[in-house]
Design an enzyme around this catalytic site. Structure first.
Site, mmCIF file in Angstrom:
data_model
loop_
_atom_site.group_PDB
_atom_site.id
_atom_site.type_symbol
_atom_site.label_atom_id
_atom_site.label_comp_id
_atom_site.label_asym_id
_atom_site.label_seq_id
_atom_site.Cartn_x
_atom_site.Cartn_y
_atom_site.Cartn_z
ATOM 1 N N CYS A 161 0.839 -1.184 0.000
ATOM 2 C CA CYS A 161 0.000 0.000 0.000
ATOM 3 C C CYS A 161 0.884 1.247 0.000
ATOM 4 O O CYS A 161 1.916 1.299 0.669
ATOM 5 C CB CYS A 161 -0.948 0.083 1.187
ATOM 6 S SG CYS A 161 -2.126 -1.269 1.261
ATOM 7 N N ARG A 198 4.048 -0.327 -4.767
ATOM 8 C CA ARG A 198 3.769 -0.797 -3.402
ATOM 9 C C ARG A 198 2.484 -1.615 -3.313
ATOM 10 O O ARG A 198 2.161 -2.159 -2.261
ATOM 11 C CB ARG A 198 3.666 0.412 -2.448
ATOM 12 C CG ARG A 198 4.941 1.215 -2.354
ATOM 13 C CD ARG A 198 4.740 2.391 -1.441
ATOM 14 N NE ARG A 198 4.545 1.967 -0.073
ATOM 15 C CZ ARG A 198 5.495 1.757 0.813
ATOM 16 N NH1 ARG A 198 6.753 1.925 0.464
ATOM 17 N NH2 ARG A 198 5.228 1.376 2.033
ATOM 18 N N TRP A 236 -2.498 -2.862 -1.669
ATOM 19 C CA TRP A 236 -2.122 -4.280 -1.764
ATOM 20 C C TRP A 236 -2.998 -4.974 -0.738
ATOM 21 O O TRP A 236 -2.839 -4.769 0.462
ATOM 22 C CB TRP A 236 -0.632 -4.466 -1.432
ATOM 23 C CG TRP A 236 -0.156 -5.873 -1.643
ATOM 24 C CD1 TRP A 236 0.218 -6.444 -2.830
ATOM 25 C CD2 TRP A 236 0.028 -6.891 -0.649
ATOM 26 N NE1 TRP A 236 0.597 -7.753 -2.624
ATOM 27 C CE2 TRP A 236 0.486 -8.045 -1.304
ATOM 28 C CE3 TRP A 236 -0.170 -6.937 0.737
ATOM 29 C CZ2 TRP A 236 0.772 -9.234 -0.632
ATOM 30 C CZ3 TRP A 236 0.112 -8.120 1.406
ATOM 31 C CH2 TRP A 236 0.585 -9.251 0.730
ATOM 32 N N ASN A 267 -1.857 2.698 5.368
ATOM 33 C CA ASN A 267 -0.940 1.615 5.011
ATOM 34 C C ASN A 267 -0.556 0.926 6.308
ATOM 35 O O ASN A 267 -0.073 1.570 7.233
ATOM 36 C CB ASN A 267 0.302 2.201 4.320
ATOM 37 C CG ASN A 267 1.408 1.168 4.154
ATOM 38 O OD1 ASN A 267 1.133 -0.004 3.961
ATOM 39 N ND2 ASN A 267 2.649 1.617 4.226
ATOM 40 N N GLY A 268 -0.772 -0.392 6.375
ATOM 41 C CA GLY A 268 -0.443 -1.134 7.604
ATOM 42 C C GLY A 268 -1.570 -2.077 7.936
ATOM 43 O O GLY A 268 -2.419 -2.377 7.087
ATOM 44 N N GLU A 326 18.601 -16.943 -6.495
ATOM 45 C CA GLU A 326 18.154 -15.635 -6.973
ATOM 46 C C GLU A 326 17.732 -15.717 -8.444
ATOM 47 O O GLU A 326 16.719 -15.143 -8.835
ATOM 48 C CB GLU A 326 19.267 -14.588 -6.773
ATOM 49 C CG GLU A 326 18.935 -13.204 -7.270
ATOM 50 C CD GLU A 326 17.657 -12.593 -6.668
ATOM 51 O OE1 GLU A 326 17.117 -13.153 -5.706
ATOM 52 O OE2 GLU A 326 17.199 -11.581 -7.215
ATOM 53 N N LYS A 360 13.944 -14.880 -9.794
ATOM 54 C CA LYS A 360 13.663 -13.864 -10.830
ATOM 55 C C LYS A 360 12.704 -14.427 -11.861
ATOM 56 O O LYS A 360 11.741 -13.792 -12.247
ATOM 57 C CB LYS A 360 14.950 -13.447 -11.557
ATOM 58 C CG LYS A 360 15.825 -12.395 -10.974
ATOM 59 C CD LYS A 360 15.223 -11.089 -10.620
ATOM 60 C CE LYS A 360 14.442 -11.096 -9.372
ATOM 61 N NZ LYS A 360 14.853 -10.619 -8.148
ATOM 62 N N GLU A 419 9.042 -15.151 -10.285
ATOM 63 C CA GLU A 419 8.199 -14.048 -9.813
ATOM 64 C C GLU A 419 7.620 -13.198 -10.929
ATOM 65 O O GLU A 419 6.549 -12.646 -10.777
ATOM 66 C CB GLU A 419 8.869 -13.214 -8.723
ATOM 67 C CG GLU A 419 9.976 -12.301 -9.124
ATOM 68 C CD GLU A 419 10.543 -11.518 -7.937
ATOM 69 O OE1 GLU A 419 9.820 -11.206 -6.991
ATOM 70 O OE2 GLU A 419 11.754 -11.211 -7.973
ATOM 71 N N HIS A 460 18.951 -37.111 -5.819
ATOM 72 C CA HIS A 460 18.387 -37.637 -4.573
ATOM 73 C C HIS A 460 16.875 -37.464 -4.526
ATOM 74 O O HIS A 460 16.291 -37.468 -3.441
ATOM 75 C CB HIS A 460 19.064 -36.979 -3.367
ATOM 76 C CG HIS A 460 20.517 -37.320 -3.277
ATOM 77 N ND1 HIS A 460 20.973 -38.563 -2.900
ATOM 78 C CD2 HIS A 460 21.629 -36.597 -3.572
ATOM 79 C CE1 HIS A 460 22.291 -38.593 -2.953
ATOM 80 N NE2 HIS A 460 22.717 -37.398 -3.366
ATOM 81 N N LYS A 517 6.303 -4.263 -3.849
ATOM 82 C CA LYS A 517 7.741 -4.050 -3.701
ATOM 83 C C LYS A 517 8.170 -4.043 -2.243
ATOM 84 O O LYS A 517 9.185 -4.596 -1.876
ATOM 85 C CB LYS A 517 8.107 -2.716 -4.366
ATOM 86 C CG LYS A 517 9.570 -2.340 -4.297
ATOM 87 C CD LYS A 517 10.357 -3.129 -5.301
ATOM 88 C CE LYS A 517 11.818 -2.745 -5.339
ATOM 89 N NZ LYS A 517 12.598 -3.770 -6.040
#
Ligand code: M6R
Length: 613
Positions: free
Chosen positions: A2, A27, A77, A103-104, A486, A490, A493, A509, A608
């Site tokens: 948010c 965000r 979000w 936001n929160g 990483e 990438k 996502e 294995h 983000k």
């Protein structure tokens, strides 16, 4: 997680809010909305599910929304309640005297909401935020004379986190704001002021800002800003001038921010290193960071989330190899609940691009509570983590807007490499000659990135192939094992292709049962000492008719005979080659996502900056 913005001044607030919301869209992009104060003090709210462009279209077609010089906005979000129009912010109190963007998370919203309902109030959304609007309004209605007091009394009842902007009916010249555990900054202009979750929301108008502290409330008018701390005492705090300029938060000629940020890496690597080497050795004196404390550590802890945690995996490998100090890498969301074993002579790093990640911040607070010396590796200088850590190492990568991190990961990893050399040199576990050679190689890493980025055409084939695939595996050994996580993140996502990272020797294995005809395996082989071992693992994949895309250096070209395709990296130091391989994979992921017609910068379900636990 948010983004909120408030504007008050002479400009058209609708335009200012929309431009701020576009800057904050990374965000969260489930829905957005604005509230404007019309002449006479009435507040108009417009909100819409979907991207900010949907809100902009709504506002363009709605001629009833009048020009105003004051307003608040939000990009969401979703946490509590589905992403729909009703759950979008702003939210209003029971009778519409109070309008908020938040936001929160309000953790005790269920009981607070029950109290409001018991008073006969009605709710129009499923959100936790709406209860705040009701609470503030309930307090305000007592005499309608003390909006600040109403805000302070209401938030005293709430538990959780908030970055909050509030409009009160009857106060058409003022935005009220409050902050706890979610970032909130005041931007100071000439005859105008801003409140926002992130500096990028007002960077095109002003670079002068001040981050609010936890417990603060602010009263913001066009000419004046008053800040009160948690005890209600008026504060007089210094303003800061942002290091970032307004162009750094623009895409420029690039098709998306991720592509821009991938290509910025030669420059951001140089910015990271500027002033951090002296006589061909690492030098952290300008950061005020004492390497000897680190050299004495029994164990180094590195705590972070997502890609920042992946950079820690790289750091662990190189610090342990060069300095022979055990390094424990911990996922922040687990760390704080596992009663971590830390001793007084340990040292802890937290790593966070945004400096606001809730789990990482909570981990830092636990580290401090235990009295462990610590430092934060962050990108955002004004962030909460940067302010709370004992020491700060800024990566200076500039604003990173794409949700998928690229330049920040590389810089976080590189600063850990530089620290590894510094500590190893201090401890005498590497020779003077090697320390200087490696430091020199780090300082020329940007040239290797530039060279690599000139040959990205060779990555188009694998990206095209991946567009039609359901899954991919990344394999590597040693240093390459530290970086394939990483590369795999990438891809998954931003393309939604299922992807996993495996130690090359571990496939057999269990996981190799998934390798059948044409299953994609991206093999990193930059560690010369392990070429032949990796080759055996590649052959195991080929024996099951998997498709192998190899990333290696010149010395490893001979492995290509056993692979379907090979990308040869430019000459680079052995320790840095895996980072270059990750940059290749950043670009492959970008190309694949773009080829699939996806939104590269804003992948589904993500945000983000993750400021909730
Ligand atoms: O801002 P931070 O570095 O603390 O963020 C940590 C993660 O949320 C972040 O790295 C995330 O994994 C990115 N989406 C990765 O591209």
């Amino acid at each position: 997680m948010c983004g909120i913005i408030g504007y008050i001044g002479q400009k058209d607030a609708r335009e200012e809010l929309l431009s701020g919301l576009y800057a904050l869209e990374y965000r969260g992009y489930d829905s957005s909305g604005i509230a404007l104060v019309a002449q006479g003090g009435l507040v108009t709210v417009r909100k819409k599910k979907g991207r900010i462009s949907e809100l902009e279209a709504l506002l363009k077609s709605d001629t009833s929304v009048k020009r105003s010089g004051i307003g608040i906005g939000h990009t969401r979000w979703a946490t509590h309640g589905a992403p729909n129009d009703a759950n979008s912010h702003p939210h209003r109190g029971n009778v519409g005297l109070v309008t908020v963007v938040h936001n929160g998370i309000i953790e005790n919203y269920v009981e607070l909401r029950a109290e409001c309902i018991a008073r006969g109030e009605e709710f129009s959304s499923e959100t936790d935020t709406e209860v705040l609007a009701h609470l503030i309004e309930f307090e305000f209605e007592k005499d309608r004379k003390d909006p600040l007091g109403a805000l302070q009394r209401a938030i005293a009842k709430a538990q959780g986190s908030w970055g909050l902007c509030v409009l009160f009916e009857g106060y058409p010249q003022t935005i009220f704001a409050a902050k706890k555990d979610s970032p909130l900054l005041i931007g100071f202009g000439k005859g105008e002021n801003y409140v926002a979750s992130d500096i990028t929301a007002f960077l095109s108008s002003t670079r002068e800002y001040l981050p609010l502290c936890d417990g603060d409330c602010a009263v913001v008018s066009a000419e004046n800003v008053e800040i009160y701390d948690a005890k209600g005492t008026l504060q007089n705090r210094e303003h800061t001038i942002a290091l970032w300029d307004k162009d750094s938060a623009q895409k420029g000629a690039y098709d998306c921010f991720m592509n821009k940020e991938i290509h910025e890496q030669p420059e951001t690597v140089n910015k990271l290193l500027k002033g951090r080497t002296k006589d061909s050795l690492p030098d952290f004196s300008a950061d005020g960071f004492d390497v000897s404390r680190l050299a004495k550590a029994e164990t180094i802890h590195i705590v972070a989330c997502g890609s920042a945690m992946h950079s820690a995996l790289y750091g662990k490998h190189i610090i342990e190899e060069l300095a022979r100090i055990p390094v424990k890498v911990e996922v922040a969301s687990e760390f704080r609940y596992e009663n971590p074993i830390m001793k007084e002579n340990d040292f802890a790093f937290v790593i966070s691009q945004s400096g606001e990640t809730a789990d990482t911040l909570a981990a830092l607070r636990l580290i401090k509570q235990r009295g462990i010396p610590n430092a934060a590796i962050v990108n955002v200088a004004a962030s909460t983590i940067a302010r709370e850590a004992d020491g700060v190492l800024l990566i200076k990568a500039g604003p990173e807007i794409a949700v998928a991190t690229t330049k920040a990961y590389t810089s976080q990893s590189l600063i850990l490499a530089l620290l590894a050399v510094a500590v190893a040199y201090k401890k005498g576990t590497i020779s003077d000659k090697y320390a200087r050679e490696f430091t020199h190689n780090i300082t020329t890493f940007s040239d290797s990135i530039s060279e690599m980025l000139e040959s990205t055409k060779k990555l188009e084939n694998i990206a095209k192939r991946l567009e039609n695939q359901h899954s991919a595996f990344f394999i590597g050994r040693g240093r390459d094992y530290a970086t394939i996580f990483e590369a795999s993140l990438k891809l998954k996502e931003i393309t939604y292709i299922h992807s996993e990272a495996y130690a090359a020797g571990e496939l057999k294995h269990g996981t190799i049962s998934l390798v059948t005809d044409d299953v994609n395996v991206i093999a990193f082989a930059t560690d010369k000492d392990l070429f032949d071992k990796t080759l055996s693992n590649i052959k195991e994949v080929k024996a099951r008719r998997g498709y192998v895309f190899l990333i290696t250096g010149k010395d490893g070209e001979y492995l290509s005979h056993s692979c379907d395709e090979t990308f040869v990296l430019p000459e680079v130091d052995d320790h840095l080659a895996p980072l270059l391989a990750v940059i290749c994979c950043q670009y492959i992921a970008y190309l694949t996502s773009k080829g699939m017609g996806l939104d590269v910068d804003k992948p589904r379900n993500l945000a983000k900056s993750v400021t909730v636990e």
